[in-house]
Design an enzyme around this catalytic site. Structure first.
Site, short mmCIF file in Angstrom:
data_model
loop_
_atom_site.label_atom_id
_atom_site.label_comp_id
_atom_site.label_asym_id
_atom_site.label_seq_id
_atom_site.Cartn_x
_atom_site.Cartn_y
_atom_site.Cartn_z
N ILE A 90 38.63 45.58 30.15
CA ILE A 90 39.81 46.31 30.76
C ILE A 90 39.69 47.09 31.49
CG2 ILE A 90 41.71 47.46 30.91
CD1 ILE A 90 42.93 45.76 28.59
N ALA A 93 37.08 45.44 34.14
CA ALA A 93 38.01 44.14 35.78
C ALA A 93 38.70 45.67 36.65
CB ALA A 93 39.11 43.34 34.81
N GLU A 94 39.03 47.20 36.02
CA GLU A 94 40.46 47.13 36.24
C GLU A 94 40.06 48.88 37.57
OE1 GLU A 94 43.83 47.48 36.41
OE2 GLU A 94 44.09 46.09 34.71
N SER A 95 39.04 48.90 37.50
CA SER A 95 38.14 50.48 38.33
C SER A 95 36.83 50.25 38.26
CB SER A 95 38.94 51.14 37.23
OG SER A 95 38.42 52.20 36.31
N TYR A 180 42.51 37.67 36.62
CA TYR A 180 41.85 39.00 35.92
C TYR A 180 41.93 38.62 34.39
CZ TYR A 180 43.66 43.16 33.59
OH TYR A 180 43.21 43.98 32.55
#
Length: 195
Positions: A90, A93-95, A180
């Site tokens: 996560i 994928a997020e930052s 995502y």
């Protein structure tokens, strides 16, 4: 009672070998954070369980974060009964592990917490990677419970929100969310294999 400053506790927690003691935390009415290696009273709650006696085998080069952050994510994930590979996926994928990341929609920090999520998860400074990671882990855990352990729906809800997943009875038909979910699940499998 031994009280430690945030900087000192960070250096202890992130030391490459396991330190061997649980850490307790208490935030007073003024917002000052107190740490202790014992639980002096009920105000102090368990912050971090004693880690494993050996350093985790995850390869820093394959994970998205700085090495201290990788170890911290591993410890806090395990203390919360979550697979570290999921949290790393996560974050990637997020930052991509960028602690000052801000999305066009206003999500902030390493785990890209929206302001209302930060507030619910008791994250005061979303750019503090420790607070952000802890808040993100609490949120993932909450979503897992809400979706009865369904990992795909949990990941979809992290992106699109739990209401959208409930509305559609699964992954919403949004291209962004579908991509995502695919990316996080692929990364999760990859990081799980590397552990």
């Amino acid at each position: 009672m031994v009280q430690l400053s945030r900087v000192f506790i960070l250096s202890i927690l992130l030391w490459p070998v396991a330190s061997g003691a649980d850490i307790y935390r208490y935030v007073d009415a003024d917002g000052v954070i107190h740490y202790s290696n014992t639980q002096p009273d009920e105000k102090f709650t368990l912050y971090l369980r004693e880690g494993p006696k050996t350093v985790p085998r995850a390869t820093a080069s394959s994970l998205p974060t700085e090495s201290w952050m990788t170890g911290y994510v591993d410890r806090v994930s395990r203390a919360n009964d979550l697979p570290p590979a999921l949290v790393h996926a996560i974050i990637k994928a997020e930052s991509n592990g960028q602690r000052k990341a801000v999305s066009p929609k206003g999500a902030k920090g390493v785990m890209q917490l929206m302001p209302f999520t930060s507030k619910r998860m008791r994250v005061i400074d979303p750019f503090d990677p420790i607070e952000n990671i802890e808040g993100g882990i609490r949120y993932i855990k909450e979503l897992l419970v809400s979706f009865e352990g369904d990992l795909t729906n949990t990941v979809a809800a992290y992106n699109a929100g739990p209401a959208a997943v409930r509305k559609y009875g699964g992954v919403p038909p949004y291209q962004e969310t579908r991509l995502y979910v695919r990316r996080v699940m692929d990364l999760y499998r990859q990081y799980s294999a590397a552990e």
